[in-house]
Design a protein around this motif. Structure first.
Motif, PDB file in Angstrom:
ATOM      1  N   ARG A 104       0.853  -1.198   0.000  1.00 40.62           N
ATOM      2  CA  ARG A 104       0.000   0.000   0.000  1.00 40.62           C
ATOM      3  C   ARG A 104       0.885   1.243   0.000  1.00 40.62           C
ATOM      4  N   GLY A 164       0.927   5.525  -0.469  1.00 43.42           N
ATOM      5  CA  GLY A 164       0.192   6.782  -0.473  1.00 43.42           C
ATOM      6  C   GLY A 164       1.029   7.910  -1.043  1.00 43.42           C
ATOM      7  N   TYR A 214      -2.909   5.230  -3.312  1.00 41.57           N
ATOM      8  CA  TYR A 214      -3.844   6.172  -2.712  1.00 41.57           C
ATOM      9  C   TYR A 214      -3.291   7.595  -2.818  1.00 41.57           C
ATOM     10  N   LYS A 268      -6.751   3.652  -5.924  1.00 42.39           N
ATOM     11  CA  LYS A 268      -7.840   2.900  -5.292  1.00 42.39           C
ATOM     12  C   LYS A 268      -8.800   3.863  -4.595  1.00 42.39           C
ATOM     13  N   LEU A 322      -5.219   3.081   6.682  1.00 39.30           N
ATOM     14  CA  LEU A 322      -4.916   2.279   5.494  1.00 39.30           C
ATOM     15  C   LEU A 322      -3.767   1.307   5.718  1.00 39.30           C
TER      16      LEU A 322
END
Length: 174
Positions: free
Chosen positions: A9, A11, A86, A113, A135
């Protein structure tokens, strides 16, 4: 049996990482209008008057905010099932329409996303920290050195990269 891969993940802050600053406007001048003086604690001003919000909205018009193409190309390379991407922007709620317009006009609306805008008008660094934790991000890319320091102190598991315009050498995540 094939080993299950962990989804990474990642960002990205918006302004200064994906979106360029308005041309001919020095970064220091922008910070003068949005941050408290350098010797005070990390704090961002919320523009309360309609006039000040209008000026901020005008300065965020998509034609005044060029894309940082090298950075966007890096992000596009990450667009795979291995990654969740993100946007986490400290932009206040009154800039939601400008943000949506910019992403659509630049063809980036479906790249992420989710896009998180500071709809509750929290202090941007606190908003970013909260969303990052929700997240459970692995990486975050930010252009504000004070926010980078704040996030590093409060998120030891998170790998944070300070992005300085398009001269940034992105890590090899591919």
């Amino acid at each position: 049996m094939e080993e299950e891969r962990k989804i990474i993940r990642i960002g990205f802050d918006l302004d200064g990482v994906i979106v360029g600053k308005p041309p001919l406007v020095p970064k220091g001048l922008i910070e003068f209008f949005v941050k408290k003086p350098a010797n005070s604690s990390l704090h961002f001003r919320f523009p309360k008057s309609c006039l000040e919000q209008y000026v901020r909205k005008f300065s965020h018009f998509y034609l005044f905010r060029p894309p940082l193409r090298q950075n966007i190309n890096f992000i596009k390379k990450l667009n795979s099932k291995k990654y969740e991407l993100y946007v986490i922007s400290g932009r206040y709620s009154f800039l939601t329409a400008e943000t949506d317009c910019w992403l659509k006009k630049r063809g980036l609306g479906n790249l992420f996303k989710a896009v998180f805008i500071n709809l509750g008008n929290e202090q941007p660094h606190l908003f970013k920290e909260r969303i990052i934790k929700e997240l459970n991000l692995d990486y975050f890319f930010e252009d504000d050195e004070e926010i980078v320091s704040f996030l590093e102190e409060n998120n030891p598991h998170l790998k944070i990269y300070y992005v300085n315009g398009e001269n940034f050498n992105f890590p090899n995540l591919l």
